[in-house]
Scaffold this motif. Structure first.
Motif, PDB file in Angstrom:
ATOM      1  N   ARG A   1      38.447  42.512  61.933  1.00 36.74           N
ATOM      2  CA  ARG A   1      36.994  42.381  62.601  1.00 36.74           C
ATOM      3  C   ARG A   1      35.843  42.477  61.292  1.00 36.74           C
ATOM      4  N   PRO A   2      35.957  41.473  60.344  1.00 40.08           N
ATOM      5  CA  PRO A   2      34.812  41.559  59.448  1.00 40.08           C
ATOM      6  C   PRO A   2      33.532  40.991  59.795  1.00 40.08           C
ATOM      7  N   LYS A   3      32.526  40.896  59.187  1.00 42.04           N
ATOM      8  CA  LYS A   3      31.364  40.096  59.665  1.00 42.04           C
ATOM      9  C   LYS A   3      31.478  38.486  59.361  1.00 42.04           C
ATOM     10  N   ILE A   4      31.981  38.367  58.134  1.00 44.31           N
ATOM     11  CA  ILE A   4      32.171  36.923  57.528  1.00 44.31           C
ATOM     12  C   ILE A   4      33.632  36.818  57.015  1.00 44.31           C
ATOM     13  N   ALA A   5      34.337  35.701  57.699  1.00 47.34           N
ATOM     14  CA  ALA A   5      35.803  35.477  56.969  1.00 47.34           C
ATOM     15  C   ALA A   5      35.451  34.040  56.255  1.00 47.34           C
ATOM     16  N   LEU A   6      36.039  34.193  54.950  1.00 48.20           N
ATOM     17  CA  LEU A   6      36.319  32.626  54.355  1.00 48.20           C
ATOM     18  C   LEU A   6      37.515  32.220  54.449  1.00 48.20           C
ATOM     19  N   ILE A   7      37.511  31.032  54.952  1.00 47.02           N
ATOM     20  CA  ILE A   7      38.775  30.472  55.306  1.00 47.02           C
ATOM     21  C   ILE A   7      38.670  28.760  54.744  1.00 47.02           C
ATOM     22  N   ASP A   8      39.622  28.662  53.958  1.00 47.64           N
ATOM     23  CA  ASP A   8      39.421  27.251  53.249  1.00 47.64           C
ATOM     24  C   ASP A   8      40.426  26.019  54.041  1.00 47.64           C
ATOM     25  N   GLU A   9      39.869  24.684  53.835  1.00 43.08           N
ATOM     26  CA  GLU A   9      40.370  23.600  54.316  1.00 43.08           C
ATOM     27  C   GLU A   9      40.475  23.651  55.918  1.00 43.08           C
ATOM     28  N   LEU A  10      39.493  23.120  56.607  1.00 42.17           N
ATOM     29  CA  LEU A  10      39.248  23.033  57.943  1.00 42.17           C
ATOM     30  C   LEU A  10      40.257  22.168  58.623  1.00 42.17           C
ATOM     31  N   ALA A  11      40.758  21.036  57.881  1.00 44.10           N
ATOM     32  CA  ALA A  11      41.515  19.916  58.614  1.00 44.10           C
ATOM     33  C   ALA A  11      43.075  20.373  58.333  1.00 44.10           C
ATOM     34  N   HIS A  12      43.443  21.506  57.734  1.00 44.96           N
ATOM     35  CA  HIS A  12      44.889  21.693  57.319  1.00 44.96           C
ATOM     36  C   HIS A  12      45.715  21.873  58.503  1.00 44.96           C
ATOM     37  N   THR A  13      46.768  21.294  58.503  1.00 41.86           N
ATOM     38  CA  THR A  13      48.119  21.237  59.400  1.00 41.86           C
ATOM     39  C   THR A  13      49.077  22.309  59.312  1.00 41.86           C
ATOM     40  N   ASN A  14      48.888  23.135  60.035  1.00 46.69           N
ATOM     41  CA  ASN A  14      49.852  24.520  60.172  1.00 46.69           C
ATOM     42  C   ASN A  14      51.304  23.980  59.943  1.00 46.69           C
ATOM     43  N   VAL A  15      52.075  25.002  59.541  1.00 45.61           N
ATOM     44  CA  VAL A  15      53.521  24.711  59.502  1.00 45.61           C
ATOM     45  C   VAL A  15      54.082  24.684  61.028  1.00 45.61           C
ATOM     46  N   PRO A  16      54.997  23.750  61.316  1.00 51.44           N
ATOM     47  CA  PRO A  16      55.714  23.665  62.812  1.00 51.44           C
ATOM     48  C   PRO A  16      55.903  25.286  63.150  1.00 51.44           C
TER      49      PRO A  16
ATOM     50  N   GLY B   1      25.697  43.384  51.030  1.00 48.71           N
ATOM     51  CA  GLY B   1      26.136  44.557  52.029  1.00 48.71           C
ATOM     52  C   GLY B   1      26.800  43.858  53.046  1.00 48.71           C
ATOM     53  N   ALA B   2      27.093  42.535  53.379  1.00 47.11           N
ATOM     54  CA  ALA B   2      27.966  42.250  54.347  1.00 47.11           C
ATOM     55  C   ALA B   2      29.301  42.318  54.179  1.00 47.11           C
ATOM     56  N   ASP B   3      29.909  42.634  55.188  1.00 47.29           N
ATOM     57  CA  ASP B   3      31.543  42.781  55.286  1.00 47.29           C
ATOM     58  C   ASP B   3      32.145  41.224  55.164  1.00 47.29           C
ATOM     59  N   VAL B   4      32.519  40.858  54.022  1.00 44.64           N
ATOM     60  CA  VAL B   4      33.370  39.857  53.959  1.00 44.64           C
ATOM     61  C   VAL B   4      34.649  39.807  53.464  1.00 44.64           C
ATOM     62  N   VAL B   5      35.461  39.063  54.092  1.00 40.88           N
ATOM     63  CA  VAL B   5      37.055  38.995  53.633  1.00 40.88           C
ATOM     64  C   VAL B   5      37.389  37.543  53.595  1.00 40.88           C
ATOM     65  N   VAL B   6      38.487  37.408  52.822  1.00 42.66           N
ATOM     66  CA  VAL B   6      38.950  36.007  52.722  1.00 42.66           C
ATOM     67  C   VAL B   6      40.350  35.970  53.859  1.00 42.66           C
ATOM     68  N   GLY B   7      40.156  35.087  54.462  1.00 45.24           N
ATOM     69  CA  GLY B   7      40.984  34.899  55.486  1.00 45.24           C
ATOM     70  C   GLY B   7      42.097  33.954  54.788  1.00 45.24           C
ATOM     71  N   LEU B   8      41.651  32.747  54.078  1.00 46.60           N
ATOM     72  CA  LEU B   8      42.566  32.098  53.573  1.00 46.60           C
ATOM     73  C   LEU B   8      42.065  31.155  52.458  1.00 46.60           C
ATOM     74  N   ILE B   9      42.450  31.270  50.979  1.00 51.06           N
ATOM     75  CA  ILE B   9      41.816  30.704  50.087  1.00 51.06           C
ATOM     76  C   ILE B   9      43.203  29.666  49.330  1.00 51.06           C
ATOM     77  N   GLU B  10      42.975  28.453  49.067  1.00 49.42           N
ATOM     78  CA  GLU B  10      43.830  27.479  48.273  1.00 49.42           C
ATOM     79  C   GLU B  10      43.266  27.392  47.063  1.00 49.42           C
ATOM     80  N   CYS B  11      43.530  27.990  46.001  1.00 45.97           N
ATOM     81  CA  CYS B  11      42.930  27.946  44.590  1.00 45.97           C
ATOM     82  C   CYS B  11      43.458  26.801  43.804  1.00 45.97           C
TER      83      CYS B  11
END
Length: 846
Positions: free
Chosen positions: A83-98, A33-43
C-alpha cells in the motif's frame, strides 16, 4: 478510498528515456516525502537506469513456471499489500507469462489503481492498439504486444519523452540502449532515421490530440463558450450545392497557411425529412474534404445559422467559410440569409464569405407536398363539394329543431372531417362553402348574403378561422407523419449503406439486391465503360434480364461519365430518386474499392514475383555457382596429368566433390520446394505419424554429436504427411545447428498439450530480436552476419510453408538464458483444427 491516478511516460521508440524519466519522477516524489516503491522496472542492462534505483524500495517479484522454465513477473498482491502512495511499474503493454494472474501488465496496473495506489508507467507509441497497423506499415515489423487506447486515454497525465532520431541513434551507437552485438542490426532495420522520424511524428500528433481532448473537457467543465484559438480550425458550411468544391478548396488553403491547421466540413440538414441536397454532390464533397486531410460532419438543426454556430463553437473553430448566397434579390424578403446571420452572430469567430459563379442565380423554393394518398384526396374533395350541400338539405328540413350555434357546430364538424381526410385545401373549400350555406340559409335575413346581427357576423368569422386552423394543423400533421415514415425508411437504408463497404467482395451484389427490394424493381444493373463514349459493360446485376445500356432502363442514375446504375420495372417519383442517388454513389464506391483491391493484389503478386525472380537469379549467380566451382576445381585437379596425387589427396578431393554435390542437392531442393509453395501445388498426404519415427530421419544431415533428442515413445501420433514433416524438422534443425555454439548441443524436445503436440528445437546461439523474428521466415533472408554461400535463405521459409500446409504453425521464441527456440505445433490424430486454435497463435512474452 478512491481510485488511484495513472501517469504515463510515452515514447516514440525504445531507448528515448521513458524509464529513466519515470525513475527521476519517483526520486523527486520520494525527496518530497511521498511513499514510493518500484513495482517492476526493466533496466535492460543500462547502468545509468540502474543507478536511478538507488534509495527506492523494490517490491520482490514473483516466480512463474512455464514449460519447465522459471520466469519472473510483478507481484500484484505484494504491491497492494505494501500500500504505497506511488508505484513505479515499467512497460504498460507487456504480456505476462502464461499462468500469471492477468494476461497483460496493464490489467495488473488496473487492479493496483482500484486499490487506491497511484501508478507511474511507460509505453511506446507502437504499442497502442489503434496505431498497430500504421506502425507495421512504417517499420515492417508487427507489434504483438499492444494496449487498448482507452487504457492510455484514462491516464490523468500523459507526458511525452521526446528525442530526435539522430540523438537516439547516437545513444545506440554508444551502447546505451542495446548490447553491442545487437546495435548494427538494430540501426540498419528498425532504428533507421526514416522509421524513427515517422514514429516521432505519430507520438507528437497522438499527444497533441490528447491535449486537445483535455482542453475541450476543461472548457466543457467550466462552461466556456468563447473560442480559444490554440489551433486554427476552419469550418466550411456546405449546402450540397455546386459551389461546395470551391468553398472546400478555399478553406483548405486557409487551413494550410499555418502549422497544425484543421479543416472541418459540416452539412446541416433539417429534421423534417430530406432537403433538396443531392446525395451524389454530398458524397463527392465528402471525398474531396477527406482527400484534403479534413473531416466531414452532418448535423441536424431546424435553424441553419444556429446549428452551424453551435457546431463551430463546439469544436473550438477559429474561422468559418461560407459561400455567397444563391438567392435572387426578391428572395431576401424571406430573411437576411445564412451568411449574413452567421456573420452577425459569430462573435470572435472570423467569417469568410466566398464568391463563386453561382452567386445570385437563384434557388428553387419547393412547396411541400401533402403526405396523403391519391384516393384519400379524391374522397376529401367529394366531401368538400357534396358534404355541405347534403348537410344543408338535412338541416333545412329540421330548421325548427336546430339553433344557429348547433348549425355552426355541425358545419365545423364537417370541416374537421374534411381536414382529416384531405388536409388543408379540401377543408378550406369545405369551410368556405359551409360559411356561404350558413349565411344564406340560417343567418337572418334568410336567403340573402347579408347578416343583420353583428354577433352572427362575429360567430361566422370565428367559424371560418377555427375551420382553417384545424385544417392547417391536420395537414401539417399528415405531412410530418409522412416525412417521419420516409425518414425512418431512409435511415434504415442509409445505415445499410454505411456498413455495406465492410462486406468485402460480395458487397456489390448485396447492395444491388437491396436496391431491387427497396424500390420494387425487377432487375438492377451496375454499368461501366472504359471511355466516356465507349460501350457499356455490366459489372454487377441482380434480377432477370438486366439492361445493358442506361437508355434501355426505366430508371437510370448516372454516377459519373463512365458509370451508371440502371433499373427496370417501373418509373420512380423524384423523391425516391434522391435516395436512389445515395445507393448509386455507394455502389460506385464499392465497385471502385473492389477494383482497387484487385489491382493491389495483382501489384503485390507481380512485386512478389519480381522479388522472387531477382533473389533466385542472385542465388543462381552466387550460391549455386560456389559449390559448382568447388566441384569443377576438384574434378579438374583429379584429371590433371601433370600432378601425381596421393591417396589421401584424392580422398580429400573426392570428399569436396561429394560435399559440393550435397550442397547443390539441398539448395536445388529448397528452390523447388519454394516454387511449389509459391504456386500452391503442395498437396500433403495425411496419415497418423509418430514423431519418434520421423525425427531421427530429420537429423541425418547434421553431425551426430550436435543434437540431443527428447522424444517420448508415449507421445500421441500427429495427423501429418511424414515426408513434409521430416523436411520441416530437417530445415529447422539444420538452421539451429548452424547458429549453435560448437561446444553446445541443440535440444529437440516434444510434449503433448491438450489436442496438439509441440516440438521445440532449442539452440543457445545469439538469438534473434523480436522485430526480426518474423522476417527470418521470409524467402531469401539471412539474419545478422550469416555469410553468403551458406544457402539461399529458404530453409525457414520452406519449413513454415510446409508446416502451415500441414495445418500446423512454426514460430520463433527466445530461449531463456539466450538463444532461439523454434516451436512447431501440430494437431494430434483425430483433433479438429481451425485458424483460431491455440496451436495457430503465436506467443510473445518477455
Amino acid at each position: 478510498m478512491g481510485r488511484g491516478k495513472l501517469r504515463i511516460y510515452l515514447g516514440a521508440a525504445p531507448g528515448v528515456g521513458k524509464t529513466f524519466a519515470m525513475l527521476g519522477e519517483g526520486q523527486r516524489r520520494r525527496s518530497r516525502g511521498a511513499d514510493v516503491v518500484v513495482g517492476l522496472i526493466e533496466c535492460h542492462g543500462r547502468p545509468r537506469t540502474e543507478e536511478m534505483l538507488d534509495g527506492l524500495e523494490v517490491v520482490p517479484r514473483q516466480y512463474v513456471e512455464h514449460r519447465g522454465s522459471t520466469f519472473t513477473e510483478m507481484d500484484v498482491d505484494a504491491v497492494i499489500a505494501r500500500r504505497p502512495k506511488i508505484a513505479l511499474i515499467d512497460e504498460l503493454a507487456h504480456t505476462n507469462v502464461p499462468g500469471s494472474r492477468n494476461a497483460k501488465r496493464w490489467q495488473d496496473i488496473d487492479e493496483i489503481l482500484d486499490a487506491g495506489i497511484d501508478v507511474i508507467s511507460t509505453v511506446n507509441i507502437q504499442h497502442l492498439e489503434s496505431l498497430n497497423d500504421v506502425v507495421e506499415s512504417i517499420t515492417g515489423v508487427p507489434q504483438r504486444e499492444t494496449v487498448p487506447d482507452a487504457v492510455v486515454r484514462r491516464a490523468s497525465q500523459i507526458e511525452l519523452v521526446d528525442m530526435s532520431p539522430e540523438a537516439l541513434r547516437r545513444r545506440m551507437a554508444h551502447g546505451n540502449v542495446y548490447a553491442p552485438e545487437k546495435v548494427d542490426a538494430a540501426l540498419s532495420n528498425y532504428f533507421r532515421v526514416g522509421n524513427l522520424t515517422a514514429l516521432r511524428e505519430l507520438a507528437l500528433l497522438w499527444v497533441a490530440d490528447r491535449v486537445d481532448e483535455y482542453l475541450q473537457l476543461y472548457r466543457a467543465e467550466h462552461d466556456i463558450d468563447a473560442t480559444w484559438p490554440a489551433r486554427e480550425r476552419i469550418v466550411v458550411g456546405l449546402t450540397g450545392g455546386p459551389e461546395g468544391g470551391t468553398l472546400i478548396r478555399r478553406a483548405a488553403r486557409i487551413a494550410t497557411r499555418g502549422s497544425g491547421g484543421e479543416l472541418l466540413a459540416v452539412y446541416v440538414s433539417k429534421s423534417d425529412g430530406l432537403t433538396g441536397a443531392s446525395p451524389q454532390a454530398l458524397a463527392q464533397q465528402r471525398a474531396l474534404v477527406e482527400s484534403l486531410g479534413g473531416s466531414f460532419h452532418s448535423v441536424i438543426g431546424e435553424d441553419v445559422p444556429t446549428a452551424l454556430l453551435d457546431f463551430s463553437r463546439g469544436v473550438n473553430a477559429t474561422q468559418i467559410v461560407l459561400g455567397g448566397s444563391r438567392r435572387k434579390p426578391w428572395q431576401y424578403i424571406l430573411g437576411p440569409g445564412v451568411g449574413a446571420t452567421v456573420a452577425a452572430r459569430s462573435g470572435d469567430i472570423d467569417v469568410h464569405i466566398v464568391t463563386h459563379e453561382h452567386v445570385g442565380v437563384g434557388r428553387t423554393v419547393k412547396v411541400p407536398r401533402s403526405g396523403l394518398g391519391r384516393k384519400r384526396l379524391m374522397v376529401s374533395w367529394l366531401v368538400a363539394l357534396i358534404g355541405p350541400v347534403l348537410l344543408t338539405v338535412i338541416m333545412v328540413d329540421n330548421r325548427e329543431h336546430l339553433a344557429l350555434p348547433t348549425e355552426m357546430l355541425l358545419y365545423l364538424l364537417l370541416t374537421v372531417g374534411s381536414a382529416l381526410l384531405g388536409g388543408l385545401w379540401a377543408s378550406t373549400l369545405t369551410a368556405v362553402v359551409s360559411s356561404f350555406m350558413l349565411n344564406y340559409y340560417f343567418t337572418p335575413p334568410l336567403h340573402t348574403l347579408t347578416i343583420r346581427d353583428p354577433e352572427n357576423m362575429f360567430a361566422l368569422v370565428v367559424f371560418v378561422i377555427v375551420a382553417l386552423s384545424v385544417a392547417t394543423v391536420v395537414d401539417i400533421s399528415a405531412r410530418r407523419t409522412h416525412q417521419a415514415a420516409r425518414s425512418q425508411s431512409e435511415s434504415e437504408t442509409l445505415s445499410f449503406l454505411a456498413g455495406s463497404v465492410l462486406r468485402g467482395e460480395q458487397a456489390l451484389p448485396a447492395l444491388l439486391e437491396r436496391v431491387r427490394e427497396a424500390f420494387g424493381m425487377e432487375s438492377v444493373a451496375m454499368l461501366q465503360r472504359v471511355e466516356q463514349h465507349g460501350p457499356w459493360a455490366c459489372v454487377g446485376s441482380v434480377g432477370p434480364h438486366p439492361v445493358r445500356r442506361p437508355e434501355d432502363a426505366d430508371v437510370d442514375v448516372p454516377v459519373s461519365d463512365t458509370m451508371a446504375l440502371a433499373l427496370s420495372g417501373r418509373m420512380l417519383p423524384a423523391e425516391d430518386r434522391r435516395v436512389l442517388g445515395a445507393f448509386a454513389a455507394q455502389a460506385a464506391v464499392v465497385l471502385e474499392r473492389r477494383q482497387l483491391v484487385a489491382e493491389a493484389a495483382e501489384a503485390r503478386r507481380l512485386a512478389e514475383g519480381n522479388r522472387i525472380r531477382t533473389a533466385l537469379l542472385a542465388a543462381v549467380s552466387h550460391d549455386l555457382r560456389t559449390p559448382l566451382a568447388a566441384i569443377k576445381a576438384s574434378v579438374s585437379s583429379l584429371r590433371s596429368e601433370d600432378v601425381s596425387w596421393s591417396p589421401e589427396d584424392e580422398a580429400e578431393l573426392l570428399e569436396a566433390i561429394e560435399q559440393g554435390a550435397d550442397r547443390l542437392d539441398g539448395l536445388i531442393g529448397n528452390l523447388l520446394d519454394m516454387s511449389r509453395l509459391q504456386t500452391g501445388t503442395v498437396t500433403p498426404l495425411f496419415r497418423d505419424v509418430a514423431l519418434d519415427e520421423v525425427v531421427p530421419g530429420a537429423v541425418i544431415g547434421v553431425p551426430e554429436t550436435s543434437v540431443v533428442l527428447d522424444i517420448p515413445e508415449s507421445l500421441p501420433t500427429v495427423w501429418a504427411d511424414p515426408g513434409l514433416l521430416e523436411r520441416v524438422l530437417a530445415n529447422v534443425i539444420e538452421n539451429a545447428v548452424k547458429h549453435n555454439p560448437k561446444d553446445r548441443r541443440v535440444h529437440v524436445k516434444a510434449d503433448a498439450l491438450r489436442d496438439r503436440v509441440e516440438l521445440r528445437v532449442i539452440d543457445r546461439g545469439r538469438g534473434v530480436p523480436d522485430e526480426a523474428k518474423e522476417r527470418i521466415f521470409a524467402p531469401f533472408q539471412r539474419y545478422g552476419d550469416a555469410p553468403a554461400g551458406n544457402g539461399v535463405g529458404l530453409g525457414l521459409a520452406v519449413a513454415r510453408g510446409f508446416a502451415e500446409a500441414l495445418g500446423g504453425s512454426l514460430v520463433a521464441e527466445d530461449t531463456p538464458g539466450g538463444g532461439l527456440t523454434m516451436t512447431l505445433t501440430m494437431r494430434m490424430s483425430g483433433a479438429r483444427f481451425s485458424p483460431d486454435h491455440p496451436a495457430a497463435a503465436s506467443r510473445s512474452f518477455d
